[in-house]
Structure formats: structure tokens, C-alpha cells
Design a protein around this motif. Structure first.
Motif, PDB file in Angstrom:
ATOM      1  N   PRO A   1     -16.397 -10.335 -15.399  1.00 31.04           N
ATOM      2  CA  PRO A   1     -15.135 -10.679 -16.071  1.00 31.04           C
ATOM      3  C   PRO A   1     -15.208 -10.425 -17.567  1.00 31.04           C
ATOM      4  CG  PRO A   1     -16.381 -12.664 -15.558  1.00 31.04           C
ATOM      5  CD  PRO A   1     -17.152 -11.519 -14.968  1.00 31.04           C
ATOM      6  N   VAL A   2     -14.749  -9.265 -17.989  1.00 29.24           N
ATOM      7  CA  VAL A   2     -14.923  -8.831 -19.371  1.00 29.24           C
ATOM      8  C   VAL A   2     -14.222  -9.764 -20.350  1.00 29.24           C
ATOM      9  CG1 VAL A   2     -14.476  -6.970 -21.002  1.00 29.24           C
ATOM     10  CG2 VAL A   2     -15.236  -6.434 -18.686  1.00 29.24           C
ATOM     11  N   ARG A   3     -12.972 -10.144 -20.078  1.00 29.44           N
ATOM     12  CA  ARG A   3     -12.243 -10.984 -21.022  1.00 29.44           C
ATOM     13  C   ARG A   3     -12.897 -12.349 -21.184  1.00 29.44           C
ATOM     14  NH1 ARG A   3      -5.818  -9.852 -19.529  1.00 29.44           N
ATOM     15  NH2 ARG A   3      -5.841  -7.615 -20.033  1.00 29.44           N
ATOM     16  N   HIS A   4     -13.385 -12.903 -20.101  1.00 25.89           N
ATOM     17  CA  HIS A   4     -14.062 -14.193 -20.151  1.00 25.89           C
ATOM     18  C   HIS A   4     -15.308 -14.112 -21.034  1.00 25.89           C
ATOM     19  CE1 HIS A   4     -15.766 -17.978 -18.911  1.00 25.89           C
ATOM     20  NE2 HIS A   4     -16.798 -17.384 -18.333  1.00 25.89           N
ATOM     21  N   LEU A   5     -16.107 -13.080 -20.850  1.00 22.36           N
ATOM     22  CA  LEU A   5     -17.313 -12.907 -21.656  1.00 22.36           C
ATOM     23  C   LEU A   5     -16.963 -12.616 -23.113  1.00 22.36           C
ATOM     24  CD1 LEU A   5     -19.632 -10.876 -19.262  1.00 22.36           C
ATOM     25  CD2 LEU A   5     -19.645 -13.330 -19.703  1.00 22.36           C
ATOM     26  N   ASP A   6     -15.894 -11.866 -23.342  1.00 18.69           N
ATOM     27  CA  ASP A   6     -15.448 -11.607 -24.713  1.00 18.69           C
ATOM     28  C   ASP A   6     -15.113 -12.905 -25.430  1.00 18.69           C
ATOM     29  OD1 ASP A   6     -15.749  -8.881 -24.562  1.00 18.69           O
ATOM     30  OD2 ASP A   6     -13.637  -8.461 -24.146  1.00 18.69           O
ATOM     31  N   ALA A   7     -14.447 -13.824 -24.719  1.00 22.29           N
ATOM     32  CA  ALA A   7     -14.076 -15.103 -25.322  1.00 22.29           C
ATOM     33  C   ALA A   7     -15.312 -15.930 -25.649  1.00 22.29           C
ATOM     34  CB  ALA A   7     -13.155 -15.877 -24.383  1.00 22.29           C
ATOM     35  N   LEU A   8     -16.290 -15.962 -24.734  1.00 21.20           N
ATOM     36  CA  LEU A   8     -17.523 -16.711 -24.982  1.00 21.20           C
ATOM     37  C   LEU A   8     -18.306 -16.104 -26.144  1.00 21.20           C
ATOM     38  CD1 LEU A   8     -18.725 -17.356 -21.313  1.00 21.20           C
ATOM     39  CD2 LEU A   8     -17.821 -19.052 -22.915  1.00 21.20           C
ATOM     40  N   GLU A   9     -18.379 -14.774 -26.177  1.00 14.24           N
ATOM     41  CA  GLU A   9     -19.072 -14.087 -27.255  1.00 14.24           C
ATOM     42  C   GLU A   9     -18.411 -14.387 -28.595  1.00 14.24           C
ATOM     43  OE1 GLU A   9     -20.595  -9.629 -27.470  1.00 14.24           O
ATOM     44  OE2 GLU A   9     -18.489  -9.763 -28.071  1.00 14.24           O
ATOM     45  N   SER A  10     -17.100 -14.313 -28.652  1.00 12.14           N
ATOM     46  CA  SER A  10     -16.367 -14.573 -29.887  1.00 12.14           C
ATOM     47  C   SER A  10     -16.595 -15.992 -30.381  1.00 12.14           C
ATOM     48  CB  SER A  10     -14.871 -14.332 -29.653  1.00 12.14           C
ATOM     49  OG  SER A  10     -14.126 -14.618 -30.819  1.00 12.14           O
ATOM     50  N   GLU A  11     -16.597 -16.952 -29.457  1.00  8.30           N
ATOM     51  CA  GLU A  11     -16.840 -18.343 -29.834  1.00  8.30           C
ATOM     52  C   GLU A  11     -18.231 -18.510 -30.437  1.00  8.30           C
ATOM     53  OE1 GLU A  11     -16.252 -22.562 -27.601  1.00  8.30           O
ATOM     54  OE2 GLU A  11     -17.745 -21.215 -26.702  1.00  8.30           O
ATOM     55  N   ALA A  12     -19.252 -17.919 -29.797  1.00  7.10           N
ATOM     56  CA  ALA A  12     -20.623 -18.041 -30.290  1.00  7.10           C
ATOM     57  C   ALA A  12     -20.797 -17.391 -31.657  1.00  7.10           C
ATOM     58  CB  ALA A  12     -21.592 -17.426 -29.277  1.00  7.10           C
ATOM     59  N   VAL A  13     -20.214 -16.210 -31.844  1.00 12.67           N
ATOM     60  CA  VAL A  13     -20.295 -15.528 -33.145  1.00 12.67           C
ATOM     61  C   VAL A  13     -19.641 -16.385 -34.221  1.00 12.67           C
ATOM     62  CG1 VAL A  13     -19.380 -13.557 -34.439  1.00 12.67           C
ATOM     63  CG2 VAL A  13     -20.495 -13.188 -32.217  1.00 12.67           C
ATOM     64  N   HIS A  14     -18.505 -16.990 -33.900  1.00 12.47           N
ATOM     65  CA  HIS A  14     -17.822 -17.895 -34.837  1.00 12.47           C
ATOM     66  C   HIS A  14     -18.721 -19.060 -35.218  1.00 12.47           C
ATOM     67  CE1 HIS A  14     -14.877 -20.634 -36.565  1.00 12.47           C
ATOM     68  NE2 HIS A  14     -15.151 -21.514 -35.615  1.00 12.47           N
ATOM     69  N   ILE A  15     -19.432 -19.623 -34.256  1.00 11.63           N
ATOM     70  CA  ILE A  15     -20.316 -20.766 -34.524  1.00 11.63           C
ATOM     71  C   ILE A  15     -21.451 -20.358 -35.466  1.00 11.63           C
ATOM     72  CG2 ILE A  15     -22.004 -22.318 -33.457  1.00 11.63           C
ATOM     73  CD1 ILE A  15     -20.098 -22.302 -30.967  1.00 11.63           C
ATOM     74  N   PHE A  16     -22.050 -19.207 -35.234  1.00 15.81           N
ATOM     75  CA  PHE A  16     -23.130 -18.744 -36.118  1.00 15.81           C
ATOM     76  C   PHE A  16     -22.618 -18.562 -37.545  1.00 15.81           C
ATOM     77  CE2 PHE A  16     -25.495 -17.421 -32.259  1.00 15.81           C
ATOM     78  CZ  PHE A  16     -26.728 -17.968 -32.593  1.00 15.81           C
ATOM     79  N   ARG A  17     -21.468 -17.954 -37.681  1.00 12.15           N
ATOM     80  CA  ARG A  17     -20.917 -17.716 -39.023  1.00 12.15           C
ATOM     81  C   ARG A  17     -20.502 -19.025 -39.688  1.00 12.15           C
ATOM     82  NH1 ARG A  17     -17.330 -12.422 -37.208  1.00 12.15           N
ATOM     83  NH2 ARG A  17     -19.076 -10.929 -37.156  1.00 12.15           N
ATOM     84  N   GLU A  18     -19.999 -19.963 -38.902  1.00 13.43           N
ATOM     85  CA  GLU A  18     -19.612 -21.275 -39.434  1.00 13.43           C
ATOM     86  C   GLU A  18     -20.830 -21.997 -40.004  1.00 13.43           C
ATOM     87  OE1 GLU A  18     -16.617 -24.267 -40.121  1.00 13.43           O
ATOM     88  OE2 GLU A  18     -16.513 -22.157 -39.540  1.00 13.43           O
ATOM     89  N   VAL A  19     -21.939 -21.969 -39.277  1.00 13.84           N
ATOM     90  CA  VAL A  19     -23.166 -22.618 -39.749  1.00 13.84           C
ATOM     91  C   VAL A  19     -23.683 -21.933 -41.012  1.00 13.84           C
ATOM     92  CG1 VAL A  19     -25.595 -23.055 -39.200  1.00 13.84           C
ATOM     93  CG2 VAL A  19     -23.827 -23.514 -37.494  1.00 13.84           C
ATOM     94  N   ALA A  20     -23.646 -20.615 -41.028  1.00 16.59           N
ATOM     95  CA  ALA A  20     -24.119 -19.879 -42.208  1.00 16.59           C
ATOM     96  C   ALA A  20     -23.323 -20.244 -43.449  1.00 16.59           C
ATOM     97  CB  ALA A  20     -24.031 -18.374 -41.948  1.00 16.59           C
ATOM     98  N   GLY A  21     -22.031 -20.522 -43.281  1.00 12.15           N
ATOM     99  CA  GLY A  21     -21.197 -20.865 -44.420  1.00 12.15           C
ATOM    100  C   GLY A  21     -21.247 -22.323 -44.809  1.00 12.15           C
ATOM    101  N   GLU A  22     -21.705 -23.181 -43.895  1.00 12.36           N
ATOM    102  CA  GLU A  22     -21.619 -24.628 -44.121  1.00 12.36           C
ATOM    103  C   GLU A  22     -22.963 -25.275 -44.428  1.00 12.36           C
ATOM    104  OE1 GLU A  22     -19.805 -28.519 -41.722  1.00 12.36           O
ATOM    105  OE2 GLU A  22     -19.351 -26.474 -41.060  1.00 12.36           O
ATOM    106  N   LEU A  23     -24.058 -24.705 -43.912  1.00 14.24           N
ATOM    107  CA  LEU A  23     -25.375 -25.329 -44.080  1.00 14.24           C
ATOM    108  C   LEU A  23     -26.323 -24.380 -44.805  1.00 14.24           C
ATOM    109  CD1 LEU A  23     -24.611 -26.515 -40.722  1.00 14.24           C
ATOM    110  CD2 LEU A  23     -25.842 -28.192 -42.063  1.00 14.24           C
ATOM    111  N   GLU A  24     -27.427 -24.926 -45.319  1.00 17.15           N
ATOM    112  CA  GLU A  24     -28.276 -24.171 -46.230  1.00 17.15           C
ATOM    113  C   GLU A  24     -29.513 -23.558 -45.593  1.00 17.15           C
ATOM    114  OE1 GLU A  24     -29.310 -26.644 -49.520  1.00 17.15           O
ATOM    115  OE2 GLU A  24     -27.250 -26.871 -50.230  1.00 17.15           O
TER     116      GLU A  24
END
Length: 308
Positions: free
Chosen positions: A13-36
């Protein structure tokens, strides 16, 4: 016509995996911007492999801004350690290793009668976090693995001893994450929280990510204990009355050799693994991890002490 239970690339299921991938990438970038001072827990297991792949993707073409941390029990599978080291060299990553054996040698930890060292990982983990002053620690835990992990948020606040208190969990509405913490505290972060074992393998198949060979069917000398096929090793197995057999097996999850069981399998590629998982009614931890069978609340008790 293909067999009714065979899985192919077109079934993923490509769309399902795309959504999970997008969420995880967002989390990594959020941590990079918020924590040291974030760090990624990396063992060479399938979940940490997918997590690292997503982290590299989140910051490409720049290098990964976080180091890796592995808590080495001393009873890890050689194939997995080899994979870990090759991956670190391939991407030019920084790796910290916290050794359970070194803590035993210093008298800070004591061997358990059953030989398993998985429960002994907490002290080296928390000590490494304190020594390097990591304020965010990425882990590959998923909510479908075990009921204590199902309670955990994506951002999990931990006290100065690494302890987890479910009453301190914060709401995460609309993917808004709160990384605030007091001095000495830190946040455990789980980018794969909403993934399942099946999602992980579908993503591995879709992207062609390499995983250690023991995740696929291979011949191995094993012995039966408590309904699990374990690999003989210096940790204390097999005992008298536990004959060694040569079987075709694979591993669904990878941890300490003393508590991680293999399953009979002929699945030699990701698509065969996907078909096998889809037919299973047991989670990988419920089927193959002895450390989770110690009590009904085994995982939750360890998390309160600082374990992942």
C-alpha cells in the motif's frame, strides 16, 4: 496466476507507507529544531534500520546531524554487529557503544541466573545519556509490539533517572509535540510509533533496504527452551536435556541471544516474510522474546526503571 497467499510489490500500500514515512520525517525534523543533543538508538535490528533510513532521508543531502548509540549486551548476534559496523562505515556516522560487559566487569551490574542480559541494558543506557548529555533519544519502539509500548506517546518525557511515568504523558493533538523538559530530564522519541511489523517489512521491500541475514530463512543449530528455538552461546545454553537441532529458521526480532527465539520459516526474501507475517496471529515480541514473558507487566516495569 500467483498463489493466493503470495505477496508481490504490487500488493504494497504505497499511500499508507507514504503517510507513515512523512510522519516519521516530520518527527525527526521537529526534534532537530526543538532539542539540542539528540541521539539515535541503533542496534542493527530491523526497526532501528528503518528508523536510520528515515533519518538519513529527513536531512539529505546533508549528513545526519545526530550520532548513534548502541547498548551492547555482549550476547548480540555476530551477524547483527557486523551489519551495525558496516552501516556506520558506509554512511560515515558517529557511533557510541555502551557496554553491559564493562559494567559487569566494574561491579556495577551482576549476571542474572538465567543468563539473559536484556534487563541489564538500563544502567548502561541511562549512564550514556547522562554522560553525553543527550536530551532526545530516538528509539524504534512501535505501539503494536507490546501493551506497555501502546501507552507511550511519540514524545515520551523521562526523569533524571530515565524513568517513565504514564501520568506525565502529554497530549499530542494534530501532530504537535512538546519536548520541554527540566534539567537532567530527557525525551524519548518514537518515529515508528504508528507503524506495525507488517508496515516495517512492506517498507523494507518497497525501498530495498538491506537487513541482517538472520531475518531471512537460514540453517542454524538451535535448541528448544520454553517453546522457543534459541541459539547456543557463551550465555549458558543449552543445558542438559536440551538437544541441539539443525533447523531452517529466521528471526522476527533481534535482541540478546539468550532471550530471542527463532521461528521455523522458509521465507527467504521480504515478500515471503510479508506473507508469513500477514498469516501470523502473534506479535514478534509475544512469539519470540522470553524477556517479555517474565511477568504480565515486564516491559512496563522496565520502562519505569529507565528501559526503552
Amino acid at each position: 496466476m500467483r498463489a493466493p497467499h503470495m505477496t508481490t510489490e504490487t500488493d504494497i500500500p504505497v499511500r499508507h507507507l507514504d503517510a507513515l514515512e512523512s510522519e516519521a520525517v516530520h518527527i525527526f525534523r521537529e526534534v532537530a529544531g526543538e532539542l539540542e543533543r539528540p541521539v539515535i538508538l541503533f542496534s542493527g535490528g530491523k526497526d532501528s534500520i528503518v528508523m536510520l533510513h528515515l533519518a538519513l532521508k529527513a536531512f539529505a543531502p546533508a549528513p545526519l546531524p545526530f550520532p548513534l548509540l548502541h547498548v551492547d549486551t555482549g550476547h548480540n548476534f555476530p551477524e547483527v554487529l557486523d551489519y551495525r559496523d558496516r552501516t556506520v562505515a558506509r554512511y560515515g556516522l558517529r557511533l557510541h557503544v555502551a557496554s553491559v560487559q564493562e559494567h559487569i566487569d566494574r561491579g556495577q551490574l551482576k549476571e542474572r541466573p538465567d543468563g539473559t542480559r536484556n534487563p541489564l541494558q538500563t544502567v548502561p543506557l541511562v549512564e550514556a545519556i547522562q554522560t553525553h548529555r543527550f536530551d532526545a533519544v530516538f528509539g524504534g519502539g512501535r505501539r503494536d509490539e507490546e501493551k506497555a509500548r501502546a501507552k507511550e506517546r511519540v514524545f515520551s518525557l523521562r526523569d533524571e533517572f530515565g524513568g517513565w511515568d504514564p501520568r506525565r504523558q502529554r497530549p499530542e493533538l494534530w501532530q504537535l509535540y512538546n519536548g520541554r523538559h527540566a534539567p537532567g530530564e530527557h525525551v524519548r522519541v518514537f518515529p515508528l510509533s504508528n507503524w506495525t511489523e507488517l508496515d516495517v517489512w512492506q517498507y523494507i521491500a518497497r525501498t530495498g533496504i538491506e537487513v541482517p541475514s538472520i531475518y531471512y530463512a537460514h540453517e542454524r543449530d538451535v535448541f528448544l527452551r520454553d517453546g522457543m528455538w534459541l541459539t547456543a552461546g557463551d550465555w549458558g545454553g543449552p543445558k542438559d536435556g536440551e538437544p541441539v537441532e539443525r533447523r531452517t529458521v529466521r528471526y522476527r526480532t533481534v535482541g540478546d541471544m539468550s532471550c530471542t527465539g527463532a521461528v521455523d520459516s522458509r521465507a527467504a526474501d521480504p515478500y515471503a516474510v510479508i506473507a508469513e507475517i500477514a498469516a501470523s496471529r502473534l506479535t514478534e515480541r509475544g512469539a519470540t522474546r522470553a524477556d517479555d514473558r517474565m511477568s504480565e507487566a515486564a516491559m512496563e516495569d522496565r520502562k519505569r526503571e529507565g528501559y526503552f
